[in-house]
Scaffold this motif. Structure first.
Motif, short mmCIF file in Angstrom:
data_model
loop_
_atom_site.label_atom_id
_atom_site.label_comp_id
_atom_site.label_asym_id
_atom_site.label_seq_id
_atom_site.Cartn_x
_atom_site.Cartn_y
_atom_site.Cartn_z
N ASN A 185 0.83 -1.21 0.00
CA ASN A 185 0.00 0.00 0.00
C ASN A 185 0.87 1.26 0.00
O ASN A 185 0.67 2.16 -0.83
CB ASN A 185 -0.93 -0.01 1.22
CG ASN A 185 -1.87 1.18 1.24
OD1 ASN A 185 -2.20 1.73 0.20
ND2 ASN A 185 -2.29 1.57 2.44
N VAL B 35 -4.65 -5.84 -5.29
CA VAL B 35 -5.04 -4.66 -4.52
C VAL B 35 -5.14 -3.48 -5.47
O VAL B 35 -4.39 -3.38 -6.44
CB VAL B 35 -4.05 -4.34 -3.38
CG1 VAL B 35 -4.01 -5.45 -2.36
CG2 VAL B 35 -2.65 -4.08 -3.91
N SER C 129 -7.42 5.61 -0.94
CA SER C 129 -8.15 4.36 -0.74
C SER C 129 -7.26 3.15 -1.01
O SER C 129 -6.26 3.24 -1.72
CB SER C 129 -9.39 4.29 -1.64
OG SER C 129 -9.01 4.19 -3.00
N TYR C 130 -7.67 2.03 -0.41
CA TYR C 130 -6.95 0.76 -0.56
C TYR C 130 -7.98 -0.35 -0.56
O TYR C 130 -8.82 -0.43 0.33
CB TYR C 130 -5.96 0.58 0.60
CG TYR C 130 -5.30 -0.78 0.67
CD1 TYR C 130 -4.11 -1.03 -0.01
CD2 TYR C 130 -5.85 -1.82 1.42
CE1 TYR C 130 -3.49 -2.27 0.06
CE2 TYR C 130 -5.24 -3.07 1.50
CZ TYR C 130 -4.06 -3.28 0.81
OH TYR C 130 -3.45 -4.51 0.88
N GLU C 131 -7.95 -1.20 -1.59
CA GLU C 131 -8.94 -2.26 -1.72
C GLU C 131 -8.24 -3.57 -2.07
O GLU C 131 -7.61 -3.69 -3.13
CB GLU C 131 -9.94 -1.90 -2.84
CG GLU C 131 -11.15 -2.79 -2.92
CD GLU C 131 -12.21 -2.47 -1.88
OE1 GLU C 131 -12.88 -3.42 -1.43
OE2 GLU C 131 -12.37 -1.28 -1.54
N VAL D 77 -8.64 -7.59 -2.86
CA VAL D 77 -9.62 -8.59 -3.28
C VAL D 77 -8.91 -9.94 -3.43
O VAL D 77 -7.96 -10.06 -4.20
CB VAL D 77 -10.27 -8.21 -4.63
CG1 VAL D 77 -11.26 -9.28 -5.07
CG2 VAL D 77 -10.97 -6.87 -4.52
N LYS E 14 -14.49 -0.15 -6.43
CA LYS E 14 -14.68 -1.41 -5.70
C LYS E 14 -15.11 -2.52 -6.66
O LYS E 14 -14.64 -3.66 -6.57
CB LYS E 14 -15.72 -1.23 -4.60
CG LYS E 14 -15.93 -2.47 -3.73
CD LYS E 14 -16.89 -2.17 -2.57
CE LYS E 14 -17.07 -3.41 -1.71
NZ LYS E 14 -17.95 -3.15 -0.55
N ARG F 216 -12.87 -5.91 -8.59
CA ARG F 216 -13.50 -7.23 -8.53
C ARG F 216 -13.74 -7.81 -9.92
O ARG F 216 -13.58 -9.02 -10.13
CB ARG F 216 -14.80 -7.16 -7.71
CG ARG F 216 -14.52 -7.16 -6.21
CD ARG F 216 -15.68 -6.65 -5.37
NE ARG F 216 -15.35 -6.79 -3.94
CZ ARG F 216 -14.52 -5.96 -3.28
NH1 ARG F 216 -13.94 -4.96 -3.94
NH2 ARG F 216 -14.27 -6.15 -2.00
#
Length: 310
Positions: free
Chosen positions: A206, A231, A237-239, A241, A273, A277
């Motif tokens: 990150n 990621v 922001s940080y997501e 999956v 988001k 995905r």
């Protein structure tokens, strides 16, 4: 002239050939089954992925010799609009062979033929005639092209107000982040090289991605974690999956499928988001098919539905 929301660029495409055999024995003739041929190369695979999701993109790629002609025919068979830039050298080939005795996969790739200065300018001139919302530059560079080639593509994208997505590696990736693009998709090792360290641990990804963003290298950094997932990082922001657990048959084109899924989702104005995905769903779905076939749309949809709750 037809307008396109998405244009993909492949300067070093490949005629992908895949086949099965039984038993790898040194110095003996290996009998292979009838080969399968697919149009390959980063941007072409991205366009194929977008098409499988019901989207449309223009595939711009170089083409040379009989292999280039076959490549064009295969792209046309996929009903993908394209613009082929003809070059003197033959389009390269790649070969994937699967040993049915062990289920081991062997991948053979060849370097692309040299691109002349005139041919390089023809590629850039072609891109400059379009003003897409998204431009995707994906894949390796041929001999004869400078490592700063994608910088020139980035300059064209900025003039046309296009959001440039770049998926490459090595010096080409390092050079393009110097000028700044919309999105890059390095793996962990490539990200480490970009910030000048030997390796990165998961908890450091990150911060490393945010370093690139803070310097103006990219607005979005998507880091591929292979079988662990991916990621997506922005300045705020940080997501993460996780990749779904699927029966893997081939990893060929998984990264390109991931990019295709993300670009399609971006073109549909989906949230980040959902973008990441869709990327993971398409990349994982690609590993479920043999050789160089990429993914089936139904598989990607099913995996995305599963990932929505993750």
């Amino acid at each position: 002239m037809t307008t396109y929301d998405i244009i993909t660029l492949t300067v070093n495409p490949a005629l992908d050939k895949s086949a099965h055999f039984k038993g790898l024995v040194a110095e003996q003739k290996i009998r292979c089954e009838e080969p399968r041929f697919d149009a390959g190369g980063g941007g072409i695979n991205v366009s194929k992925a977008i098409s499988r999701l019901g989207g449309t993109s223009l595939a711009v790629f170089t083409s040379g010799g009989p292999t280039g002609k076959m490549l064009e025919e295969l792209v046309a068979k996929e009903s993908i609009p394209f613009q082929a830039i003809h070059i003197q050298t033959w389009t390269r080939e790649s070969f994937v062979a699967v040993d049915d005795n062990t289920n081991s996969q062997y991948r053979f790739g060849f370097t692309g033929g040299e691109i002349t200065d005139e041919e390089e300018q023809a590629i850039l001139n072609s891109l400059a005639t379009f003003k897409p919302k998204f431009m995707v530059a994906s894949g390796s560079l041929n001999e004869g092209l400078p490592t700063a080639f994608y910088q020139k593509v980035a300059e064209i994208a900025k003039k046309s107000n296009s959001k440039l997505i770049v998926d490459t590696s090595g010096e080409a990736l390092k050079k393009v982040v110097e000028i700044g693009v919309y999105l890059i998709k390095p793996n962990v090792g490539e990200l480490a090289k970009l910030i000048g360290v030997e390796r990165l641990e998961m908890e450091e990804v990150n911060e490393a991605a945010k370093q690139i963003i803070a310097k103006g290298g990219a607005e979005i950094v998507v880091v591929s974690l292979g079988p662990q997932g991916a990621v997506l990082v922005t300045k705020d922001s940080y997501e993460f999956v996780p990749a779904p657990n699927v029966a893997k048959k081939s990893t060929v084109g998984a990264g390109d499928s991931m990019v295709g899924g993300m670009v399609w989702a971006l073109s549909q104005n989906k949230s980040l988001k959902k973008v990441i995905r869709w990327g993971v769903a398409c990349g994982s779905a690609a590993t479920m098919n043999e050789g160089t076939q990429l993914f089936k749309g139904a598989d990607a949809q099913r995996l995305f539905d599963w990932l929505k709750s993750k």
